[in-house]
Design a protein around this motif. Sequence first.
Motif, PDB file in Angstrom:
ATOM      1  N   GLU A 163      -4.663 -11.187 -12.180  1.00  0.00           N
ATOM      2  CA  GLU A 163      -3.197 -11.138 -12.175  1.00  0.00           C
ATOM      3  C   GLU A 163      -2.728  -9.690 -12.374  1.00  0.00           C
ATOM      4  OE1 GLU A 163       0.149 -13.674 -14.442  1.00  0.00           O
ATOM      5  OE2 GLU A 163      -1.714 -14.741 -13.956  1.00  0.00           O
ATOM      6  N   ILE A 164      -1.690  -9.313 -11.639  1.00  0.00           N
ATOM      7  CA  ILE A 164      -1.113  -7.970 -11.739  1.00  0.00           C
ATOM      8  C   ILE A 164      -0.519  -7.767 -13.125  1.00  0.00           C
ATOM      9  CG2 ILE A 164       0.773  -6.530 -10.826  1.00  0.00           C
ATOM     10  CD1 ILE A 164      -1.552  -6.974  -8.874  1.00  0.00           C
ATOM     11  N   ASP A 229      -3.357  -1.636 -10.789  1.00  0.00           N
ATOM     12  CA  ASP A 229      -2.531  -2.416  -9.881  1.00  0.00           C
ATOM     13  C   ASP A 229      -1.520  -1.513  -9.181  1.00  0.00           C
ATOM     14  OD1 ASP A 229      -3.876  -4.730 -10.648  1.00  0.00           O
ATOM     15  OD2 ASP A 229      -2.562  -4.994 -12.379  1.00  0.00           O
ATOM     16  N   GLU A 257      -3.738  -5.792  -4.938  1.00  0.00           N
ATOM     17  CA  GLU A 257      -2.857  -6.692  -4.168  1.00  0.00           C
ATOM     18  C   GLU A 257      -3.559  -7.199  -2.913  1.00  0.00           C
ATOM     19  OE1 GLU A 257      -1.892  -3.857  -5.512  1.00  0.00           O
ATOM     20  OE2 GLU A 257       0.022  -4.161  -6.534  1.00  0.00           O
ATOM     21  N   ASN A 260      -6.605  -9.523  -4.009  1.00  0.00           N
ATOM     22  CA  ASN A 260      -6.117 -10.850  -4.426  1.00  0.00           C
ATOM     23  C   ASN A 260      -5.708 -11.693  -3.217  1.00  0.00           C
ATOM     24  OD1 ASN A 260      -6.482 -10.267  -7.112  1.00  0.00           O
ATOM     25  ND2 ASN A 260      -4.343  -9.826  -7.546  1.00  0.00           N
ATOM     26  N   ARG A 264      -7.172 -15.310  -2.371  1.00  0.00           N
ATOM     27  CA  ARG A 264      -6.323 -16.508  -2.233  1.00  0.00           C
ATOM     28  C   ARG A 264      -6.529 -17.182  -0.873  1.00  0.00           C
ATOM     29  NH1 ARG A 264      -2.338 -13.089  -4.672  1.00  0.00           N
ATOM     30  NH2 ARG A 264      -1.539 -12.723  -2.577  1.00  0.00           N
TER      31      ARG A 264
ATOM     32  N   ASP B 492       1.678 -10.965  -5.230  1.00  0.00           N
ATOM     33  CA  ASP B 492       1.364 -10.697  -6.626  1.00  0.00           C
ATOM     34  C   ASP B 492       2.558 -10.189  -7.424  1.00  0.00           C
ATOM     35  OD1 ASP B 492      -1.474 -11.202  -7.212  1.00  0.00           O
ATOM     36  OD2 ASP B 492      -1.817  -9.823  -5.554  1.00  0.00           O
ATOM     37  N   HIS B 493       3.560  -9.690  -6.757  1.00  0.00           N
ATOM     38  CA  HIS B 493       4.696  -9.098  -7.467  1.00  0.00           C
ATOM     39  C   HIS B 493       5.868 -10.065  -7.615  1.00  0.00           C
ATOM     40  CE1 HIS B 493       2.749  -5.268  -7.825  1.00  0.00           C
ATOM     41  NE2 HIS B 493       2.319  -5.420  -6.590  1.00  0.00           N
TER      42      HIS B 493
END
Lengths: 531, 531
Positions: A163-164, A229, A257, A260, A264, B492-493
Amino acid sequence: MVKHWASGLSAGLILGVSTWMAPAQAEVDLDVVNEIRHEGLHHSQVMDTLDYLTDVIGPRLTGSPGMNKANEWTREQLESWGLENARLHGFDFGQGWSFDHSHAWLASPRKAPLIIYPRAWTPGTDGPVQGPAKRVKLEDESDLEKYAGKLEGKILLLDEPREIEKQERSPFHRHDDDSLENMERFPIPGEAGPDWRQRRVQMHHFREKRNAFLAEEGVLATVHISSRDYGIVRTGAGAAHDADAEAGVPAVQMASEHYNLLARLLQRDKAVEIGLDVKARFHDDDLQAYNTLAEIPGRGRNPEIVMAGAHLDSWHPGTGATDNAAGVAVVMEAVRILQAIGVQPRRTIRVGLWSGEEQGLLGSRAYVDDYIATRPEHEDEEQLALPARLRDATWPIEPLRGHDRHVAYFNFDNGSGRIRGIHAQENVAAMPIFENWLEPFHDLGATTVSSRNTGSTDHVAFDAVGIPGFQFIQDRLDYFAHTHHSHLDTRDHVERDDLIQSAVVLASFLYHAAMRDESLPRKPMPREPED
Amino acid sequence: MVKHWASGLSAGLILGVSTWMAPAQAEVDLDVVNEIRHEGLHHSQVMDTLDYLTDVIGPRLTGSPGMNKANEWTREQLESWGLENARLHGFDFGQGWSFDHSHAWLASPRKAPLIIYPRAWTPGTDGPVQGPAKRVKLEDESDLEKYAGKLEGKILLLDEPREIEKQERSPFHRHDDDSLENMERFPIPGEAGPDWRQRRVQMHHFREKRNAFLAEEGVLATVHISSRDYGIVRTGAGAAHDADAEAGVPAVQMASEHYNLLARLLQRDKAVEIGLDVKARFHDDDLQAYNTLAEIPGRGRNPEIVMAGAHLDSWHPGTGATDNAAGVAVVMEAVRILQAIGVQPRRTIRVGLWSGEEQGLLGSRAYVDDYIATRPEHEDEEQLALPARLRDATWPIEPLRGHDRHVAYFNFDNGSGRIRGIHAQENVAAMPIFENWLEPFHDLGATTVSSRNTGSTDHVAFDAVGIPGFQFIQDRLDYFAHTHHSHLDTRDHVERDDLIQSAVVLASFLYHAAMRDESLPRKPMPREPED
């Protein structure tokens, strides 16, 4: 040019007795400080040095052509300022590595660029490659067994997605009164922690095994998540630099980013295909690395030595601006200032611009080994089979002639933030001296003497053998938030004013350490820890 | 499922008279709010919608294949939840554009990767290209004359280098009591500012000229500095999207750290050579763009309409997550919640997922033109020669039948931050109603009704013709610091909790707007500004 030296020394100091009661400025020659400040604040060249190292030379990975250029350029530059004995000090290192370019792309289920940088000491791709991505855990030998024969042609995602981290506080930090006051409190040392050296050896062995496995299995490449991040790619080495190391397969660090996203998509059971193109190469024509050394000679034969140092090597994704062209520029500027004002120091003022710091303080340790103190040879075969840097320390320390002569070592390597004081590294006898030396720089924000230890950089090599070795307290700025080992470690993230201030403070420290009657107080000689 | 509607209405409201004295909750059906909160907080699907739009579909530039997919997917999704009349509403736009991949490198005086993204609606490079970099100012026609015949084969750096902005405050912002209280103060409108419309027309004309010049001169590519620092690439369009626009040459936006490096090397009189590879293309098979519309029908024939909207189109470097998949996910989730709890609203609840917002609110304006109000045709030839979006507004507004029927429009497009209240857009008669509607969401942080105007997104299209159109007050988070139009505008943001909260508040606003006896109070009809 040097005036009034030793005027106003307290009786205590004349008697060679360190004392908490030393009157303010007893040890400071304010006329010389005037000259240092005038030269350093109004005629600074620190940014010229920084610009050349970062913009023109670029990254300086130990053993790379960039580092060789930097060695040569710094040697010439110091020589051009009139320093003597400017030379390169070689030590055994291993192979160099450099890269020209790298890029990556998502090819399926849709198309998009992916931001990556290669991990040092892993091979290039020899042109563009593309293959299916697969998320696997390869963290111990049972994982290797489990996946044997199943990974050919794959691009492996080896990390957990993450997680960021929200930047809910400013990433840019300067000390304030509270944080500086806090530095003045010394925490009682805890129990000895877990044996990190043993852990490092285990990691080294497993990395060698995993890299060999990846190459044997025909894995196309491995992908790792950046440890920062916001698109910042922070990376290091993907393999050891020893000449016989297992380089594995091309390994890249990816913006979190983008990593991830891939993770996903794979979790959605999407067939994910990615492409990579990494132009990288090894350099094994010279297995040595080099420190740049130069000095302003002291008086007489075999004068004592005070040193300032910073590491010249860097990581490769940025240009090593805050880590540590900043430190190199400050150290070089400090001796340029001293040279410009024509000091003729009692002690030799020597500069050490280290290589191999990022691989474990290798350059400063090699200097210490060659000039200050050795340790007994290992006889244990298991130890001898390890690269020297991973072997256990042996005891006792065996001082060389240089042990007496090296009076102090000052290091600069915590980003480009200005000097706010100094870590006395538990040398409480040095503290009142440092208090005095800092006095004329309170107006520039340098005020605090902390008894604390700080680690992780080259003063440790000196401190470890009983030489007074210190690292300044610096404003952190966004060093850990943004630049440290990342692709953002570039010229734009260096604070000009801070470097100018730091060079002036360092010049004065060097001058006063070189001139005081007594050498600097020492701590008790380090001894073998109890089990 | 809908209970107790209209119970407890104050005499003032029953008489249709807006009043500041409306007793708390007079307009709120708390039983329905219970259902909305239970469905929206405990059974949310908002992140599934967001994930699909961002990770799977990806960027959704107006007219691009990604946007077409998003139109189709949102239409199907809304239909699958039982909404009716789910359809695409086309309007004239121009050509689409998309890119697969782009990368750049410094080739000389040393080698390094350079982080870039292409500017939309500029051509790809048709394979890798490499050439000498040159810094030039091309900001007016005299500049074009000056450089005619001198730029062939060059890669032009068109912007000034720029000092990096230090992030001395947290880039992540949430409202606090002070900032919300500040929103409750209305600033007296200033004198009319400079004519931005005229300026935009001038810029449009000059960009057309410059793009034609660059192509004629055989310029290889242009490079522009990102408007964000810390490696964040923020970009937009490099050419107009009209079918007959001058596309110019490949134009890329570069991370400011890398751009500044090139500018500094050029200033040093270094010969700088850079390479680029941009895979991009135009799509001109369909010159229309499409809004996705769907509704929960109201009772009877020709019921009134309340709307919620967010724009589905995005920029291309990220995946348009906070701008504005977040808004689309919130709006879709709000109607999913209402559908799930089985509302049978008095008024039609319609969803508009707009296209072309980033090119000037084009989708919402097309909806307003087609269904709510038109304006007189231009007769002036100069105006007619301009793309419609750049023409002056004409007067008076000519209401269509839909003008009476559209009761309210609620927009969500300020990043993924939660709803903290609503901008009443100077409609003070609506304020006590909104105060009531917010009451059951104070515990979720939605408390504030501001009389202020806010602009820059699709509610403006409605407000401009006298339809009550509103944008919520949202926590800013790091929308402007990091994600807005940048390559970091990715999944992610986005803040999950904030989207869940926002969908619940919006669902309740839609429900209560659809059910209240009276339609919403309106401001005076907009009229032609005095010169």
